[in-house]
Design a protein around this motif. Structure first.
Motif, mmCIF file in Angstrom:
data_model
loop_
_atom_site.group_PDB
_atom_site.id
_atom_site.type_symbol
_atom_site.label_atom_id
_atom_site.label_comp_id
_atom_site.label_asym_id
_atom_site.label_seq_id
_atom_site.Cartn_x
_atom_site.Cartn_y
_atom_site.Cartn_z
ATOM 1 N N PRO A 259 0.802 -1.224 0.000
ATOM 2 C CA PRO A 259 0.000 0.000 0.000
ATOM 3 C C PRO A 259 0.839 1.281 0.000
ATOM 4 N N LEU A 260 2.124 1.182 0.324
ATOM 5 C CA LEU A 260 2.988 2.359 0.340
ATOM 6 C C LEU A 260 3.579 2.666 -1.029
ATOM 7 N N SER A 261 3.240 1.854 -2.028
ATOM 8 C CA SER A 261 3.830 2.002 -3.356
ATOM 9 C C SER A 261 3.316 3.222 -4.118
ATOM 10 N N GLY A 262 2.209 3.790 -3.664
ATOM 11 C CA GLY A 262 1.617 4.924 -4.372
ATOM 12 C C GLY A 262 0.619 4.503 -5.431
ATOM 13 N N THR B 166 1.845 2.620 -12.612
ATOM 14 C CA THR B 166 3.024 3.439 -12.903
ATOM 15 C C THR B 166 4.286 2.905 -12.235
ATOM 16 N N LYS B 167 4.140 1.983 -11.287
ATOM 17 C CA LYS B 167 5.277 1.518 -10.489
ATOM 18 C C LYS B 167 6.287 0.701 -11.285
ATOM 19 N N SER C 254 7.031 -6.100 -9.974
ATOM 20 C CA SER C 254 7.005 -5.200 -8.824
ATOM 21 C C SER C 254 5.623 -4.580 -8.607
ATOM 22 N N ALA C 255 4.729 -4.708 -9.573
ATOM 23 C CA ALA C 255 3.355 -4.217 -9.434
ATOM 24 C C ALA C 255 2.443 -5.418 -9.197
ATOM 25 N N THR C 256 2.212 -5.729 -7.916
ATOM 26 C CA THR C 256 1.407 -6.896 -7.555
ATOM 27 C C THR C 256 0.149 -6.435 -6.826
ATOM 28 N N TYR C 257 -0.975 -7.012 -7.230
ATOM 29 C CA TYR C 257 -2.276 -6.664 -6.670
ATOM 30 C C TYR C 257 -2.980 -7.931 -6.189
#
Length: 133
Positions: A10-13, A37-38, A115-118
């Motif tokens: 959650p801190l990834s923006g 965007t990460k 690196s973008a995991t949901y």
């Protein structure tokens, strides 16, 4: 019924996304329903979440409910889209038949280099009705 796509970090923006109705939701860098965007490995249109119905197989169950194979994720990218369960290996969607796989409640979805995991999951709705009497 509402489904959510929530960043694992959650801190990834990165934003949280909610799915309220049937349709095709595009995931990518620009001009999509879900903007990521990460990770620089995410394509302009990286994947599509296809929602045919919003129903759970067993909505009254206290256990993790599964879709009746009515929501799929389709890979449209160069670097890949990956699905994993809490304790399982990641599956590369691009290598599956038709470059797609069903999504289930609790699945982890990674886009690009990873690196973008949901987390894809059911969001319970609670309604309160108040009366002035």
């Amino acid at each position: 019924m509402v489904w959510g796509l929530f960043p694992v970090d959650p801190l990834s923006g990165e934003d949280k996304y909610y799915i309220f109705k049937t349709g095709i939701y595009r995931v990518g860098r620009k001009g999509c329903d879900v903007i990521i965007t990460k990770d620089k490995g995410v394509s302009r249109v990286h994947a599509e979440i296809v929602v045919n119905t919003m129903n759970l197989v067993n909505p009254l169950s206290n256990e993790c409910s599964h879709f009746s194979r009515n929501i799929h994720i389709r890979d449209c990218s160069k670097y890949g889209t990956f699905i994993s369960k809490n304790v399982g290996p990641r599956k590369k969607v691009h290598e599956l038949p038709n470059k797609q796989t069903p999504l289930e409640d609790g699945d982890f979805v990674s886009f690009g280099t990873g690196s973008a995991t949901y987390k894809f999951c059911h969001v319970p709705l609670v309604f309160f009705i108040c009366s002035s009497k």
